[in-house]
Design a protein around this motif. Sequence first.
Motif, PDB file in Angstrom:
ATOM      1  N   ILE A  91      35.728  50.299  46.399  1.00 13.62           N
ATOM      2  CA  ILE A  91      36.635  49.578  47.294  1.00 13.62           C
ATOM      3  C   ILE A  91      37.059  50.472  48.452  1.00 13.62           C
ATOM      4  N   GLY A  92      37.398  51.724  48.148  1.00 10.15           N
ATOM      5  CA  GLY A  92      37.774  52.664  49.202  1.00 10.15           C
ATOM      6  C   GLY A  92      36.623  52.986  50.131  1.00 10.15           C
ATOM      7  N   ALA A  93      35.415  53.105  49.569  1.00 10.45           N
ATOM      8  CA  ALA A  93      34.252  53.444  50.385  1.00 10.45           C
ATOM      9  C   ALA A  93      33.921  52.355  51.394  1.00 10.45           C
ATOM     10  N   PHE A  94      34.256  51.104  51.065  1.00 13.04           N
ATOM     11  CA  PHE A  94      34.002  49.990  51.979  1.00 13.04           C
ATOM     12  C   PHE A  94      35.198  49.679  52.874  1.00 13.04           C
ATOM     13  N   GLY A  95      36.166  50.575  52.897  1.00 11.75           N
ATOM     14  CA  GLY A  95      37.285  50.452  53.829  1.00 11.75           C
ATOM     15  C   GLY A  95      38.305  49.383  53.484  1.00 11.75           C
ATOM     16  N   MET A  96      38.455  49.071  52.200  1.00  9.29           N
ATOM     17  CA  MET A  96      39.384  48.011  51.799  1.00  9.29           C
ATOM     18  C   MET A  96      40.545  48.547  50.967  1.00  9.29           C
ATOM     19  N   TRP A  97      40.790  49.854  51.065  1.00  9.43           N
ATOM     20  CA  TRP A  97      41.793  50.484  50.196  1.00  9.43           C
ATOM     21  C   TRP A  97      43.206  49.958  50.451  1.00  9.43           C
ATOM     22  N   ASP A  98      43.643  49.944  51.702  1.00  7.34           N
ATOM     23  CA  ASP A  98      45.008  49.519  52.021  1.00  7.34           C
ATOM     24  C   ASP A  98      45.244  48.066  51.626  1.00  7.34           C
ATOM     25  N   ASP A  99      44.278  47.190  51.947  1.00  6.74           N
ATOM     26  CA  ASP A  99      44.422  45.791  51.577  1.00  6.74           C
ATOM     27  C   ASP A  99      44.467  45.623  50.058  1.00  6.74           C
ATOM     28  N   THR A 100      43.687  46.438  49.354  1.00  9.63           N
ATOM     29  CA  THR A 100      43.694  46.375  47.892  1.00  9.63           C
ATOM     30  C   THR A 100      45.033  46.811  47.329  1.00  9.63           C
ATOM     31  N   MET A 101      45.620  47.872  47.890  1.00  7.16           N
ATOM     32  CA  MET A 101      46.926  48.330  47.418  1.00  7.16           C
ATOM     33  C   MET A 101      47.999  47.275  47.673  1.00  7.16           C
ATOM     34  N   LYS A 102      47.908  46.582  48.816  1.00 11.61           N
ATOM     35  CA  LYS A 102      48.874  45.502  49.101  1.00 11.61           C
ATOM     36  C   LYS A 102      48.705  44.353  48.099  1.00 11.61           C
ATOM     37  N   THR A 103      47.455  44.051  47.764  1.00  9.74           N
ATOM     38  CA  THR A 103      47.209  42.994  46.784  1.00  9.74           C
ATOM     39  C   THR A 103      47.715  43.395  45.405  1.00  9.74           C
ATOM     40  N   ILE A 104      47.461  44.638  45.001  1.00 10.41           N
ATOM     41  CA  ILE A 104      47.944  45.111  43.700  1.00 10.41           C
ATOM     42  C   ILE A 104      49.472  45.084  43.661  1.00 10.41           C
ATOM     43  N   SER A 105      50.102  45.462  44.773  1.00 16.17           N
ATOM     44  CA  SER A 105      51.568  45.404  44.845  1.00 16.17           C
ATOM     45  C   SER A 105      52.065  43.979  44.640  1.00 16.17           C
ATOM     46  N   MET A 106      51.425  43.028  45.296  1.00 18.08           N
ATOM     47  CA  MET A 106      51.812  41.622  45.145  1.00 18.08           C
ATOM     48  C   MET A 106      51.604  41.141  43.709  1.00 18.08           C
ATOM     49  N   ILE A 107      50.478  41.521  43.106  1.00 17.14           N
ATOM     50  CA  ILE A 107      50.182  41.076  41.744  1.00 17.14           C
ATOM     51  C   ILE A 107      51.172  41.684  40.750  1.00 17.14           C
ATOM     52  N   LEU A 108      51.457  42.967  40.885  1.00 17.80           N
ATOM     53  CA  LEU A 108      52.399  43.619  39.975  1.00 17.80           C
ATOM     54  C   LEU A 108      53.797  43.013  40.105  1.00 17.80           C
ATOM     55  N   THR A 109      54.242  42.793  41.348  1.00 18.82           N
ATOM     56  CA  THR A 109      55.572  42.224  41.557  1.00 18.82           C
ATOM     57  C   THR A 109      55.653  40.807  41.022  1.00 18.82           C
TER      58      THR A 109
END
Length: 295
Positions: A91-109
């Motif tokens: 995910i990081g190698a394809f440049g989607m790290w920040d968006d993934t962290m935002k999604t994980i934050s939303m899912i956890l919350t």
Amino acid sequence: MTWFDKFPQLNDGFLRDLKKVIDDGFRSFTRSYGDAIESLFEPLRHFLVWSENLLTSTPWPIILIAIAAIAWGASRSARIVVACILTLCLIGAFGMWDDTMKTISMILTSTLLAIAVGLPIGILMSRSDRVQGVVNPVLDVMQTMPSFVYLIPVVMLLGIGKVPGLIAVVIYAIPPMIRLTNLGIRQVDSEVLEAADAYGSSKWQRLIKAELPLALPTIMAGINQTIMMALAMVVIASMIGVQGLGQPVLKAISNQYFTLGLFNGLAIVGIAILFDRISQAWGQRLQKHRGGHHV
């Protein structure tokens, strides 16, 4: 043709007036109480912003170590740990790290909120057949209602932004949490409850020390399903301002960018598999522990 269909003007007029009354009433309610309701969710917005900033600002090696530790603690499986690390690295190698962290934050919350709301409702349902009879039809409607419909009242009340998206995700994802909490507690062995009563346990002590621990594997299955449904809602919630992997997918749909939608869609799938494997492994370990306890 039914009797009512013979009077199309009455039919159309009645439905039109009914819809107008409902729409006008809801608009009036949002104008009168929308600001007050929005202020109630302000702490939730602060928590969501804080968790998002925490995940996006934390260096990626620390995130990888933390997720690897969580995966190992839940599963005790090196294979699952390696799979989680490889997924996040891709995910990081394809440049989607920040968006993934935002999604994980939303899912956890949203998952934490679903647990905080759904667990007490599930416990209350397990205590009363009457409550179960009232809540079950509501859950049926929530699970069959098209997900886009959830966005309408939420946007009318709270506007566009993170919190409306979070509320829509929670409403869509909470039914499994409530159902499986109720099911897990109702399936607790009656002999265990009789033994707890014989030792003079109060209802609260019986719940905390007997019912919830024994129902925990089933409750974990509910948490797993809640996470999966929350991830399924991410793309739809991006229509009302939820940041993360859903927004690039929405952009890809609007502009017909096949690769952009494919990569972000695969990232969502990767995160879903990651959460699913960790939560399922944890639930299976709890089930084995419960089985060993009775032996």
